[in-house]
Design an enzyme around this catalytic site. Structure first.
Site, PDB file in Angstrom:
ATOM      1  N   HIS A 155       0.843  -1.207   0.000  1.00 22.92           N
ATOM      2  CA  HIS A 155       0.000   0.000   0.000  1.00 22.92           C
ATOM      3  C   HIS A 155       0.880   1.260   0.000  1.00 22.92           C
ATOM      4  O   HIS A 155       0.648   2.197  -0.778  1.00 22.92           O
ATOM      5  CB  HIS A 155      -0.905  -0.018   1.235  1.00 22.92           C
ATOM      6  CG  HIS A 155      -1.779   1.192   1.390  1.00 22.92           C
ATOM      7  ND1 HIS A 155      -3.111   1.205   1.053  1.00 22.92           N
ATOM      8  CD2 HIS A 155      -1.514   2.447   1.856  1.00 22.92           C
ATOM      9  CE1 HIS A 155      -3.626   2.396   1.295  1.00 22.92           C
ATOM     10  NE2 HIS A 155      -2.672   3.176   1.783  1.00 22.92           N
ATOM     11  N   GLU A 156       1.893   1.269   0.858  1.00 20.09           N
ATOM     12  CA  GLU A 156       2.771   2.444   0.945  1.00 20.09           C
ATOM     13  C   GLU A 156       3.708   2.543  -0.256  1.00 20.09           C
ATOM     14  O   GLU A 156       4.017   3.639  -0.725  1.00 20.09           O
ATOM     15  CB  GLU A 156       3.569   2.414   2.251  1.00 20.09           C
ATOM     16  CG  GLU A 156       2.735   2.408   3.511  1.00 20.09           C
ATOM     17  CD  GLU A 156       1.684   3.509   3.535  1.00 20.09           C
ATOM     18  OE1 GLU A 156       1.938   4.597   2.994  1.00 20.09           O
ATOM     19  OE2 GLU A 156       0.591   3.268   4.076  1.00 20.09           O
ATOM     20  N   HIS A 159       2.104   4.433  -2.998  1.00 20.74           N
ATOM     21  CA  HIS A 159       2.217   5.878  -2.769  1.00 20.74           C
ATOM     22  C   HIS A 159       3.590   6.377  -3.216  1.00 20.74           C
ATOM     23  O   HIS A 159       3.711   7.348  -3.965  1.00 20.74           O
ATOM     24  CB  HIS A 159       2.076   6.206  -1.274  1.00 20.74           C
ATOM     25  CG  HIS A 159       0.682   6.160  -0.747  1.00 20.74           C
ATOM     26  ND1 HIS A 159      -0.370   6.818  -1.347  1.00 20.74           N
ATOM     27  CD2 HIS A 159       0.166   5.561   0.360  1.00 20.74           C
ATOM     28  CE1 HIS A 159      -1.462   6.622  -0.627  1.00 20.74           C
ATOM     29  NE2 HIS A 159      -1.167   5.855   0.403  1.00 20.74           N
ATOM     30  N   ASP A 166      -4.697   7.670  -1.483  1.00 21.32           N
ATOM     31  CA  ASP A 166      -5.659   6.829  -0.782  1.00 21.32           C
ATOM     32  C   ASP A 166      -7.062   6.977  -1.352  1.00 21.32           C
ATOM     33  O   ASP A 166      -7.441   8.038  -1.853  1.00 21.32           O
ATOM     34  CB  ASP A 166      -5.675   7.159   0.708  1.00 21.32           C
ATOM     35  CG  ASP A 166      -4.442   6.641   1.420  1.00 21.32           C
ATOM     36  OD1 ASP A 166      -3.968   5.550   1.060  1.00 21.32           O
ATOM     37  OD2 ASP A 166      -3.945   7.335   2.324  1.00 21.32           O
TER      38      ASP A 166
END
Length: 905
Positions: A155-156, A159, A166
């Site tokens: 998830h990170e 980014h 998000d």
């Protein structure tokens, strides 16, 4: 002509990634060169290293399948802090450092915050700065809250690497859909759950009730929470809730929820995360792997440096005799050796012209006598040609002769001369593993100089007319170990042109986060001035208290004994000479306590190179530890090669160049080009009149904290998120000054004068909001400029539609609102406008979508703004509100009116 202009505008506004250097490469589907760095303040723990390895290994497989067999993690380096014990399996780092790591492991400033997050403030598709994991997150079981650590890492990573955002929104967890239903902000909408209010919780169980609608907004009341089902069938999306077992993919164009008021829709114009990922440079030439089995597990290297090694490589060629350059270099180098370089570091010095000489082999900085021995060898005469390669090779030799490795060592290379032979030592520089910080002094410094710093991950600086430019550059070259409390902080750097026999006064605030090892330094060009300095309690220091260096003349230094008093220091300087001269004042200090992080400011441009008329963005981050500092004045000063200065006030208002409001990242577009060549950046951050405060909000771009799940029809709660303590609720801080260099960037294709035609439109409006007032709609937004966020626009076009999709896909066909009475304000101002939505009929439940564009004096038009929504709402009697909280994530509002404030994307 219109088509060409459109293409030009698209290209100029599509900025490349930010300046933070990264050694990560994607080769044959595998990522190499990832650095995970542990902060020196983290206690030694073997389990931490083991858990990092397990997290990355799991993440690699999850990432491989999430990207449809395209990428995985091949090689990862874990940077062990110098505070841990040395072991035989630890290797020496090369250019790897804490400051340049993709992932940092550090304690949060507020101990109870363990959300993994990514510092990300660029545009859609631009790389982030770093991922932050806390030791507590890596050492404790967070499985019910964030899912597995490997999933949270992916998830990170999305980014950080691909610049996506998000798909939830903690500030607006619900929204009104185009079907007039209340929906949880999520992607995809196939994720199911219930919406409840927790009335009373004891142990692991809670009494809940259905959510009611807020009479003002028509949405659910505050603290209404969406609780997902534990068992789902939806595969999307990793950027919403990667913790769900079924979620293994990113939202695609088919599954993406364009209506959700989240940052992904806002920043990426409603594009799905997968569309942005596929458009990244990683995926342009990367095809899915055809092998049946997943790739092998990542390999890990454990790296640890013993101490900091720095060698100054200083130009003393003939051209250094002009414009006082040799004096200025020596003053700045002396400041670096005495006030900036950390004690315990090894420092050497090399000087060069057409040949090079080792003036000092590496010497350990232990006390003042060591400083004096090194500064005594600073060059006093300038003569000869310029051979940068000879200087660098002598620097390598000085390091090796002292039985140190060039790998991970630093060279500070300063030159003002041209040299067309730098290419001859490029390969040797690559093989050395050294980090080279370059300082170009004057407009004739070798044009290839920055290649050395860009290639090795070093800083790059340019100094010319700004007499303090060199001291600002040297002050910025601090340790890259992550030990922020040991780094030097610059409070003041001011040059004052004073006429003969005149006094000048100034003040410098010293706040309670700093005060250790504080120096006041005064320099002059003709004759030593009279100096008076007074601390906040009235203690005075006179000229005789300032020590004057007998060798490197024209500077005097005072080191404040002990800890400098908190409050405002006042200085007065008298020019003793009959003629005008330039006096400079430089003040540096360090953290007051090793356990309390000081307020710091860092700055950089969005890119190292710019081509006219493409804009670049100035970024400045002001923080205390990991907490953003808000409510301050941040000013950028950009100097061109001819000495012209442009001053920009930077904003943290969530508009124009600024991605998120109140995140401590102050930014602004820069378009005032004046000729080609090097431009330098410095930033001044000031807190005045007790306006500064710390932001205690959770950071953006983080893994979602899941309060609980529905399992077998029951709500199974996770531990509640800790609340902010009362003593931190105010979070005010004193007035302060910070000054920092943001390095240099290079411009090409720019006209020589500053009078350029307007070729850029106003910036896109990204914070449009709308709400009903009786039978009128009130809209507000932050005003764009005439050119991006500078000046003021000429006019606005506002359009309204009952169809979200129609307005999104064909703005020009939507109903035009009469804006003849709307006169644009200066960029950064708040615009307010009311209109009656004619010719539409307004009744209970009327749902409208509004968007706006700005036009400048050259008739150039901004992009379409975010789409705001206004719904007419009249509250129903309480007893007629339908029961909620069943297995749904939405409630129909077809029979209700709604007046609300809502920003879709």
């Amino acid at each position: 002509m219109v088509l060409c202009l459109t293409v030009i505008l698209f290209l100029t506004l599509h900025l490349p990634p930010g300046m933070k250097s990264s050694m990560v490469n994607l080769i044959n589907n595998g990522y190499d060169g990832i650095v995970i760095a542990i902060n020196p303040s983290v206690p030694e723990d073997e389990k931490l290293i083991q858990n990092i390895k397990e997290m990355v290994t799991e993440a690699s497989t999850y990432l491989f399948h999430a990207t449809k067999r395209r990428v995985y993690f091949r090689n990862v380096s874990i940077l062990i802090p110098v505070t841990w014990k040395s072991k035989t399996e630890y290797l020496m780092p090369k250019q790897e450092s804490y400051d340049q790591a993709e992932v940092i492991v550090a304690n949060p400033y507020l101990k109870y915050r363990d959300d993994p997050y990514t510092l990300q403030y660029g545009r859609c598709g631009e790389k982030g700065q770093y991922i932050h994991f806390t030791p507590n997150f890596l050492l404790t079981n967070n499985l019910p809250i964030y899912g597995s650590r490997g999933r949270a890492f992916v998830h990170e990573w999305a980014h950080l690497r691909w610049g996506i955002f998000d798909e939830y929104n903690g500030d607006q967890p619900f929204y009104i859909s185009r079907r007039n239903t209340i929906e949880a902000t999520r992607c995809s909408t196939h994720i199911t759950g219930i919406n409840v209010i927790f009335k009373k919780c004891q142990g692991g169980s809670c009494i809940t009730r259905p959510c009611r609608r807020d009479s003002q907004t028509g949405l659910y009341e505050a603290k209404c929470t969406f609780i997902p089902e534990k068992s789902q069938t939806a595969k999307e999306s990793i950027m919403f809730m990667q913790s769900l077992h079924s979620v293994t993919e990113f939202c695609t164009e088919k599954t993406h929820n364009t209506e959700a008021p989240n940052l992904q829709n806002k920043m990426c114009n409603g594009k799905s995360t997968w569309d942005v990922i596929m458009n990244s440079s990683d995926f342009q030439n990367t095809s899915p792997m055809t092998e049946m089995n997943p790739p092998t597990h990542p390999t890990f290297s454990l790296l640890k440096s013993e101490q900091r090694v720095v060698c100054l490589v200083l130009d003393k060629s003939g051209s250094m005799s002009s414009e006082d350059r040799l004096f200025r270099m020596n003053q700045a180098a002396e400041l670096y050796l005495i006030q900036v370089i950390e004690k315990g570091s090894l420092v050497g010095m090399v000087t060069f012209d057409s040949v090079a000489e080792i003036r000092n082999n590496l010497t350990k900085i232990t006390d003042d006598n060591v400083y004096k021995n090194i500064t005594a060898n600073l060059p006093q005469e300038a003569d000869g040609g310029t051979s940068i390669c000879r200087g660098l090779k002598a620097g390598f030799q000085a390091i090796i002769q002292s039985h140190q490795s060039t790998s991970g060592s630093e060279i500070i290379l300063l030159t003002d001369g041209e040299d067309d032979e730098i290419h001859l030592c490029i390969e040797e520089v690559k093989q050395s593993g050294v980090i080279i910080h370059t300082i170009a002094l004057g407009p004739s410094a070798a044009k290839e100089l920055e290649t050395l710093s860009d290639m090795t991950g070093g800083h790059r600086f340019y100094a010319n007319k700004d007499i303090n430019g060199l001291t600002n550059a040297f002050s910025r070259i601090s340790s890259r170990s992550g030990s922020i409390t040991q780094q030097t902080i610059q409070l003041e750097s001011k040059a004052l042109a004073i006429t003969g026999k005149k006094w000048v006064n100034g003040t410098v605030p010293v706040d309670s986060t700093i005060g250790n090892d504080t120096f006041f330094v005064v320099t002059w060009t003709i004759k030593k001035p009279e100096i008076l300095l007074q601390d906040p309690k009235g203690k005075k220091y006179k000229t005789s208290d300032f020590k004057e260096d007998k060798l490197n003349i024209r500077s005097a230094r005072l080191r404040i004994p002990g800890i400098a008093e908190t409050g405002t220091w006042t200085y007065s300087l008298l020019n003793n000479h009959a003629s005008s001269q330039i006096l400079t004042v430089t003040v540096t200090t360090q953290a007051r306590s090793p356990t309390t992080p000081p307020v710091t400011a860092t700055a950089h441009m969005s890119q190292n190179t710019a081509h006219y008329p493409s804009p670049v963005i100035v970024y400045a981050q002001v923080s205390q530890g990991f907490l953003p500092v808000l409510g301050i004045n941040v000013t950028a000063i950009i100097e061109t090669e001819d000495g012209h200065e442009v001053t920009l006030e930077l904003w943290d208002n969530g508009a124009g160049a600024d991605t998120v409001k109140n995140d401590g990242i102050y930014s602004r577009y820069f378009t005032d080009y004046r000729g080609n060549g090097r431009y330098s950046l410095k930033v001044h951050a000031q807190a005045r009149n007790n306006m500064a405060r710390l932001s205690l909000r959770q950071p953006q771009n983080k893994a979602l904290y899941i309060p609980g799940y529905i399992e077998n029809g029951k709500i199974i709660l996770n531990p509640p998120r800790p609340e902010v303590k009362d003593d931190l609720a105010k979070a005010e801080i004193e007035d302060f000054n910070r000054l920092t260099s943001g390095g240099s960037f290079t411009v090409s294709g720019a006209p020589p004068s500053g009078n350029q035609p307007s070729v850029l439109p106003p910036n896109k409006i990204i914070d449009l909001e709308a709400k009903f007032k009786e039978y009128h709609i009130h809209v507000s937004w932050t005003a764009p400029g005439n050119v991006l966020d500078k000046g003021k626009a000429n006019s606005y076009i506002i359009r309204i539609s009952k169809s979200f999709v129609d307005l999104q896909e064909d703005f020009d066909s939507a109903t035009l609102v009469n804006t003849s009475s709307l006169k644009p304000k200066e960029a950064g101002s708040v615009e307010n406008f009311e209109f009656k939505p004619e010719p539409f009929r307004i009744e209970n439940g009327s749902n409208f979508y509004i968007a706006v564009r700005a036009i400048n004096e050259a008739n150039l038009t901004s992009e379409v703004s975010n789409i705001a929504q206004a719904i007419k709402f009249i509250p129903m009697p309480e007893d007629s509100v339908p029961a909620l909280g069943t297995k749904i994530s939405a409630i129909s509002l077809a029979s209700f009116g709604l007046a609300m404030i809502l920003s879709i994307f």
